[in-house]
Motif scaffolding. Structure first.
Motif, PDB file in Angstrom:
ATOM      1  N   ASP A  44      50.497 100.852  66.504  1.00  7.74           N
ATOM      2  CA  ASP A  44      50.213  99.463  66.513  1.00  7.74           C
ATOM      3  C   ASP A  44      49.208  98.753  65.548  1.00  7.74           C
ATOM      4  OD1 ASP A  44      49.667  97.314  68.919  1.00  7.74           O
ATOM      5  OD2 ASP A  44      47.458  97.727  67.944  1.00  7.74           O
ATOM      6  N   LEU A  45      48.637  99.698  64.998  1.00 10.03           N
ATOM      7  CA  LEU A  45      47.816  99.154  63.745  1.00 10.03           C
ATOM      8  C   LEU A  45      48.752  98.801  62.606  1.00 10.03           C
ATOM      9  CD1 LEU A  45      45.198  98.816  62.267  1.00 10.03           C
ATOM     10  CD2 LEU A  45      44.856 101.292  61.585  1.00 10.03           C
ATOM     11  N   LYS A  46      49.927  99.772  62.418  1.00  9.33           N
ATOM     12  CA  LYS A  46      50.754  99.660  61.251  1.00  9.33           C
ATOM     13  C   LYS A  46      51.631  98.388  61.356  1.00  9.33           C
ATOM     14  CE  LYS A  46      50.997 104.158  59.514  1.00  9.33           C
ATOM     15  NZ  LYS A  46      49.618 104.871  60.066  1.00  9.33           N
ATOM     16  N   LEU A  47      51.955  98.216  62.779  1.00  8.31           N
ATOM     17  CA  LEU A  47      52.826  96.936  63.117  1.00  8.31           C
ATOM     18  C   LEU A  47      52.326  95.739  63.073  1.00  8.31           C
ATOM     19  CD1 LEU A  47      54.852  98.541  66.216  1.00  8.31           C
ATOM     20  CD2 LEU A  47      55.573  98.519  63.791  1.00  8.31           C
ATOM     21  N   SER A  48      50.974  95.839  63.174  1.00  9.44           N
ATOM     22  CA  SER A  48      50.138  94.537  63.039  1.00  9.44           C
ATOM     23  C   SER A  48      49.907  93.811  61.651  1.00  9.44           C
ATOM     24  CB  SER A  48      48.537  94.949  63.589  1.00  9.44           C
ATOM     25  OG  SER A  48      47.947  95.730  62.849  1.00  9.44           O
ATOM     26  N   LYS A  49      50.116  94.934  60.566  1.00  7.16           N
ATOM     27  CA  LYS A  49      50.157  94.427  59.255  1.00  7.16           C
ATOM     28  C   LYS A  49      51.739  94.130  58.880  1.00  7.16           C
ATOM     29  CE  LYS A  49      46.674  97.847  58.144  1.00  7.16           C
ATOM     30  NZ  LYS A  49      46.219  99.484  57.563  1.00  7.16           N
ATOM     31  N   ILE A  50      52.757  94.200  59.602  1.00  6.17           N
ATOM     32  CA  ILE A  50      53.956  93.611  59.333  1.00  6.17           C
ATOM     33  C   ILE A  50      54.088  92.049  59.432  1.00  6.17           C
ATOM     34  CG2 ILE A  50      56.248  93.906  59.706  1.00  6.17           C
ATOM     35  CD1 ILE A  50      55.710  96.987  60.085  1.00  6.17           C
ATOM     36  N   ASP A  51      53.492  91.844  60.977  1.00 10.93           N
ATOM     37  CA  ASP A  51      53.908  90.579  61.444  1.00 10.93           C
ATOM     38  C   ASP A  51      52.659  89.890  61.612  1.00 10.93           C
ATOM     39  OD1 ASP A  51      54.797  87.980  62.784  1.00 10.93           O
ATOM     40  OD2 ASP A  51      55.344  89.504  64.677  1.00 10.93           O
ATOM     41  N   ASP A 188      65.137 113.627  66.219  1.00 16.55           N
ATOM     42  CA  ASP A 188      64.521 112.587  65.376  1.00 16.55           C
ATOM     43  C   ASP A 188      63.007 112.198  65.727  1.00 16.55           C
ATOM     44  OD1 ASP A 188      67.075 112.018  64.441  1.00 16.55           O
ATOM     45  OD2 ASP A 188      67.586 110.679  66.223  1.00 16.55           O
ATOM     46  N   VAL A 189      62.723 112.520  67.096  1.00 21.23           N
ATOM     47  CA  VAL A 189      61.199 112.502  67.522  1.00 21.23           C
ATOM     48  C   VAL A 189      60.598 113.486  66.888  1.00 21.23           C
ATOM     49  CG1 VAL A 189      59.807 112.325  69.464  1.00 21.23           C
ATOM     50  CG2 VAL A 189      62.242 111.452  69.523  1.00 21.23           C
ATOM     51  N   LEU A 190      61.231 114.638  66.900  1.00 18.90           N
ATOM     52  CA  LEU A 190      60.106 115.861  66.232  1.00 18.90           C
ATOM     53  C   LEU A 190      60.123 115.752  64.652  1.00 18.90           C
ATOM     54  CD1 LEU A 190      61.691 118.415  68.474  1.00 18.90           C
ATOM     55  CD2 LEU A 190      59.561 117.260  69.010  1.00 18.90           C
ATOM     56  N   ALA A 191      60.939 115.046  64.279  1.00 21.10           N
ATOM     57  CA  ALA A 191      61.103 114.895  62.672  1.00 21.10           C
ATOM     58  C   ALA A 191      59.604 114.194  62.119  1.00 21.10           C
ATOM     59  CB  ALA A 191      62.184 114.273  62.098  1.00 21.10           C
ATOM     60  N   GLU A 192      59.181 114.380  60.911  1.00 14.83           N
ATOM     61  CA  GLU A 192      57.812 113.935  60.434  1.00 14.83           C
ATOM     62  C   GLU A 192      57.891 112.413  60.108  1.00 14.83           C
ATOM     63  OE1 GLU A 192      56.735 115.998  56.909  1.00 14.83           O
ATOM     64  OE2 GLU A 192      56.206 117.937  58.050  1.00 14.83           O
ATOM     65  N   ASP A 193      59.491 112.027  60.275  1.00 13.18           N
ATOM     66  CA  ASP A 193      59.336 110.469  59.651  1.00 13.18           C
ATOM     67  C   ASP A 193      59.602 109.617  60.921  1.00 13.18           C
ATOM     68  OD1 ASP A 193      61.706 111.176  60.163  1.00 13.18           O
ATOM     69  OD2 ASP A 193      62.891 110.415  58.370  1.00 13.18           O
ATOM     70  N   PHE A 194      59.366 110.066  62.267  1.00 12.61           N
ATOM     71  CA  PHE A 194      59.810 109.320  63.419  1.00 12.61           C
ATOM     72  C   PHE A 194      59.200 107.969  63.404  1.00 12.61           C
ATOM     73  CE2 PHE A 194      59.122 108.505  67.818  1.00 12.61           C
ATOM     74  CZ  PHE A 194      60.639 108.000  68.126  1.00 12.61           C
ATOM     75  N   ASP A 196      57.946 106.321  60.827  1.00 10.84           N
ATOM     76  CA  ASP A 196      58.519 105.260  59.952  1.00 10.84           C
ATOM     77  C   ASP A 196      59.840 104.816  60.366  1.00 10.84           C
ATOM     78  OD1 ASP A 196      56.411 105.867  58.224  1.00 10.84           O
ATOM     79  OD2 ASP A 196      57.422 107.521  57.294  1.00 10.84           O
ATOM     80  N   ARG A 197      60.566 105.717  61.043  1.00 10.27           N
ATOM     81  CA  ARG A 197      61.983 104.897  61.550  1.00 10.27           C
ATOM     82  C   ARG A 197      61.617 104.020  62.774  1.00 10.27           C
ATOM     83  NH1 ARG A 197      66.355 109.788  62.529  1.00 10.27           N
ATOM     84  NH2 ARG A 197      67.511 107.708  62.841  1.00 10.27           N
ATOM     85  N   VAL A 198      60.514 104.098  63.483  1.00  9.26           N
ATOM     86  CA  VAL A 198      60.236 103.243  64.508  1.00  9.26           C
ATOM     87  C   VAL A 198      59.847 101.887  64.002  1.00  9.26           C
ATOM     88  CG1 VAL A 198      58.684 102.917  66.430  1.00  9.26           C
ATOM     89  CG2 VAL A 198      59.567 104.991  66.285  1.00  9.26           C
TER      90      VAL A 198
END
Length: 218
Positions: A44-51, A188-194, A196-198
């Motif tokens: 949520d914090l990361k997405l708030s910096k995008i939009d 995909d969910v278990l990967a470290e970059d999940f 980032d993909r979301v």
């Protein structure tokens, strides 16, 4: 976030889908839920910096109840086989939904089977400026991530009331749902970059969601 433990919990719950089992293992559920809530809050914090118009909410508000609504669906099991959560959840707009289930894992957004007044507003927006909406859903980023709109098997066979059968956007006006979805696999969910993909999925869906949310709020 230990997603392996989350999936293990869901599989075990699905095999013991009774209130008695949940009562005995409430602490396990709360631990899994707490971890996921923290993960959602960081997202949520990361997405708030995008939009700049992002509508922030706590993880506890984002996450859905794991209990099925047996009042309206008495034949369903007591508990769901997934964790669902909605972010960017401004009232009366479409949220950004994350679904982590035993069999289905996906990220979605828009409006799935919305109420009649919302559907009416979306159709009016398409009637006014459907070219913009088509440009969005036909764009390379949208097609690459979602392959188009979610299939609407319940769409109208004719034009909705107030619209001509030969309207240039009749294919869109017949729809009853305006949603997009991207599926993932458990690996995909278990990967470290999940996460980032979301986030990348959120970015790809943003023009689509902005158009729809403007349609129902302006």
């Amino acid at each position: 976030m230990n997603f392996e433990r989350l999936f293990d919990f869901l599989e075990t719950l699905n095999k013991n889908n009774k209130k008695e089992w949940m009562d005995e293992h409430r602490s396990l559920y709360e631990n899994v839920k707490t971890d996921y809530v923290k993960w959602l809050e960081d997202l949520d914090l990361k997405l708030s910096k995008i939009d700049e118009d992002y509508y922030s909410s706590s993880g506890k508000k984002a996450i859905n109840r794991i209990n099925n609504n047996l009042l309206y669906h008495p034949n369903k099991p007591t508990y769901k086989d997934h964790f669902g959560a909605g972010l960017d959840k401004r009232p009366k707009t479409g949220d950004f939904y994350i679904h982590l289930g035993i069999d289905d894992i996906f990220v979605a957004g828009g409006f799935y089977n919305p109420k009649s007044e919302i559907l009416k507003s979306i159709r009016e927006a398409i009637d006014y400026n459907g070219d913009e909406f088509k440009d969005i859903i036909n764009s390379k980023p949208f097609q690459k991530n979602f392959g188009g709109l979610m299939q609407d098997e319940d769409q109208l066979k004719t034009a909705p009331k107030g619209f001509s059968q030969d309207h240039k956007h009749i294919d869109l006006l017949r729809l009853k749902s305006f949603a997009a979805m991207k599926s993932f696999e458990r690996k995909d969910v278990l990967a470290e970059d999940f996460k980032d993909r979301v986030i990348e999925t959120y970015k790809a869906m943003l023009p689509f969601r902005r158009y729809l949310n403007k349609a129902v709020t302006v």
